[in-house]
Design an enzyme around this catalytic site. Sequence first.
Site, PDB file in Angstrom:
ATOM      1  N   GLY A   1      -4.811  22.994  46.025  1.00 27.43           N
ATOM      2  CA  GLY A   1      -5.044  23.840  47.192  1.00 27.43           C
ATOM      3  C   GLY A   1      -4.237  25.232  47.476  1.00 27.43           C
TER       4      GLY A   1
ATOM      5  CE1 TYR B   1       8.426  20.930  56.950  1.00 26.65           C
ATOM      6  CE2 TYR B   1       8.530  22.333  58.741  1.00 26.65           C
ATOM      7  CZ  TYR B   1       8.201  22.074  57.596  1.00 26.65           C
ATOM      8  OH  TYR B   1       7.034  22.713  57.135  1.00 26.65           O
TER       9      TYR B   1
END
Lengths: 589, 589
Positions: free
Chosen positions: A170, A510
């Site tokens: 992708g 994150y």
Amino acid sequence: MPHDRDRHRIIPGPAPTTDDDALAPDVWGFRDTRFALLPNGSVTLTGGRYALSGQELPDLLPWVERVMGVTLPRTGLQESSYPPAVPTARECTGFLSAARTLLGEAHVSVDALVRLRHGHGQTLEEMYRIKHDTLARVPDAVCFPADEHDVAALVEAARIHGVALIPYGGGTNVTDALRCPQDEERPIASVDLRRMNRIRWIDPVNEMACIEAGAVGRHLQVQLAQHGFTLGHEPDSVEFSTLGGWVATHASGMKKNRYGNIEDIVLDVHAVTAEGALARESVAPRESVGVDARRWLLGSEGTLGIITHAIVRVFPLPEVQRHDAILFPSFEQGFLFLRDLQRSGAVPASVRLVDNLQFQLSQTLKPRAEGAVALKRRFEKWVVTALKGFDPARMVACTLVFEGARDEVAHQEAVVRRLANRYRGMRAGAENGRKGYELTFGIAYIRDFVMRLRVVGESFETSVPWSDALALCDAVKRRVRDEHALRGLPGTPFVTCRITQLYQTGVAVYFYLGFSHEGVADPVGAYAAIEHAARDEILNSGGSLSHHHGIGKIRADFLPRTLSPEARRWTAAMKQAVDPANLFAAGNQ
Amino acid sequence: MPHDRDRHRIIPGPAPTTDDDALAPDVWGFRDTRFALLPNGSVTLTGGRYALSGQELPDLLPWVERVMGVTLPRTGLQESSYPPAVPTARECTGFLSAARTLLGEAHVSVDALVRLRHGHGQTLEEMYRIKHDTLARVPDAVCFPADEHDVAALVEAARIHGVALIPYGGGTNVTDALRCPQDEERPIASVDLRRMNRIRWIDPVNEMACIEAGAVGRHLQVQLAQHGFTLGHEPDSVEFSTLGGWVATHASGMKKNRYGNIEDIVLDVHAVTAEGALARESVAPRESVGVDARRWLLGSEGTLGIITHAIVRVFPLPEVQRHDAILFPSFEQGFLFLRDLQRSGAVPASVRLVDNLQFQLSQTLKPRAEGAVALKRRFEKWVVTALKGFDPARMVACTLVFEGARDEVAHQEAVVRRLANRYRGMRAGAENGRKGYELTFGIAYIRDFVMRLRVVGESFETSVPWSDALALCDAVKRRVRDEHALRGLPGTPFVTCRITQLYQTGVAVYFYLGFSHEGVADPVGAYAAIEHAARDEILNSGGSLSHHHGIGKIRADFLPRTLSPEARRWTAAMKQAVDPANLFAAGNQ
């Protein structure tokens, strides 16, 4: 060979027609979706794909400016000069001719922009360079095989004609995994798997499916749901990334508590390697069959072969799906809640905790409110701050997704409520929970928007034991601020984190990092230096090199700090043994 | 280097003094425990270690004779002639001298019986041969290193002096993994890790522990419990097998639903290889760091290096532990219950379903009953057969172990009750559940007992998708009976199975096979031929080569049927690359 045991298998129809034209070549995501400045200074997300889309966001930019201590431009933006000049393709006539014979003219491209797109992922540097500079090297050809026979034939042609191969899924990686090694002397061909996107079969009895590597997450979700199933794998990139990419990067999904990470989901991987096809006849629930070479493809990042399809676990669509959000007075309180929740054995599919800055950001992503809506918002704010005594500069939010059987979810919800009370948690409702979860997809577009405002930014992540997690979050933020100051960069860096995954022994963290580069000579270099320092601090603080993004080229220089020389020699020796000609020359790790 | 983050670690005291003398050299298990014939024809299990121990079992032998259609001898038994003649050690003076200097005289042995014990596991053939024949080859020396420096020095000495190494854990494998390859021209040294049995640290905050490879399951259970933890890993061999052995064989534990199989439990593995020590600094909850060579040690069966220690997940002792047993009218009904239970998401720590023959066996393992006990038993039997209408020749039993938080277990119990009703399940009580679970440990001694009665027997196992499981059980039993008849062997074979593990996509099935070899020339050969046929039938029926026993040498010839030639070439190439001199010459897989 189909066995009569396989009679119960469902053979789905053809994969959905690819809507590749819907994707932007030069920025993240769909063409119709981007953040834009309105004449009144508000920001809006165009298109209609996301909850955020079409809303007028008056508070976003002023808030970002306050946080970063800079004034962002409203005019004279740094507009993209995409497309850049693309390096000339190296000569590989023999290979091209063979590839065209094998695949047909239409499925081999030497178009400059096609080649460009296959030469990068989504790191800040790559996205900055395609807009404002160029890439030093891109593939010299792009091939679109239709099945594993095509792939095997391409590998053979590459060997014969001295061409190096890099598989392409992708194109969403953030590790420079697709960057063409500059010292590669052979021509490079990208092998794009988008035509190999079928669900070959679904086994509803044993809850397995055989899916081709080029299948894209958003299509899989739709197609599996038509037959009552879900893969449950939702990385942040699920709209655009592919099954093969998930395997190759050792991906993690947001709902891993219920469905597992990719290593739990994948039962078998098929690949075309320099030795031929790694394959087998049957898929057992669990085995002890010695060293299992097929597992090496997990995390192989394109260096061992081309993944063609995989057999994966699929799950009946959950009986219920519910969202929730809980506010906590501080990140520390929220963190303790997470730990108790993990220990409870009743962990919802997804549990995430954003820090105060990210909580504030979510508040600025609300449309202009008037009348009753504004009144309601003021009332809610009063309840939280005045009545509950939460400090707006410290409070945080936890979003939860519950999926499963009705009684299972009810049990989880009861546990969540009990534990949230223990840490002064205050429920903020299902709607806020849903918005918080889905924000991931919409907010991904903001990086390309702020780039126009001369802000460079990106995310990075780690995993870390429970005992070190809070200290790591603090240390990384401090280090980023110090490094930013040291370099005399404008204003203050925007640095925020959230805890995105819970494990028995620790969590995944994150980070988002961004700063203005108004007047800075080498913004990409400055960003790389600060991110590098942040990674150093992560490792110092007991964190891992990567929880799910991978190594690629961007983190390869840190590998010696996490693996012993012997472990790296083993990997190198294995690569040398199974791909002696380095046919798969992505050069990652 | 100890980091101040590690201050919270617990450093347990020394490992328990080894009670190696308690172990029998020539039969399974502890010296004090064996099945014995009483003068009245009843059978008893000696010692006091197991629930079964010391009880008089009048029904066992008559029932076995009925099932097998043979009369078993009560006198003139085939007694063991252990110890056998042991092959002379090959000369390896240089290595021995180096090893003695490194480890000290006391920790290097060339004693014939020590060498013999290190040259076999627990396959039928091996156990038969050490009692009635001999082994063709055994290690020429046995070394007992104290730490990884010793191990590294031994590996270096082996390289210098041209000696092959085979690591030794608990010696419980059933795959011929320890059998010395006859074509190995170098002397062979066994590296026994029993001195490396310490828990180096327990991290109670992050629920991890660092444990040496030679630590034995039964000691780990005690020592971890002293600090409030459990590993949760309970293979059938847990009393005798070691952590290093579990990693090397890719082991599975009976309570894997709660604690995971060994691949889920192990966070990191350290090993001394031909390249040096595979090691690292920190252990992350989950990582994406490319191809991870350390994972290759899982299932390596001694062929890639010597595992020295591992970092594993540990779990707080469960708040509650409860057993249960449920009777079902048929194996099919019980099987459907298992499937619904797996789908419920509320699966207890251990769930096992025995077939009718194994259920009958458990009934014959009851002590002679008189008075009230006999009356109660008759009443229970009446309830089950007359009132509930269960056919004694078809009914089966499911045993369950629940472990976890109080509310978690209560939730699981409620789901179990609801689903059991759906398939006419009848609860047989916690006590029967506990006995059923623990029977695994006591019954392991029966093989060596019946061997005296001229019955050869063993277990084998597989994993198989749900849709193929029932047909596989039937097909394997049928094939065994056919092969037995074909060979004109006496009576009927004893063949029974249980489902021992549930997975989303299938189950693990465990078979017992035995037959009388009265008057048979080559009992071991006959057994091997029938087991080989059973494995062929397993593969034909969609089963795997092994769920948890592994490959070793006993199943190596089937590998081509489960892995493509390319996958096997990859493994071979990797082995060649990381151990070019084949220092680790166990020759498994």
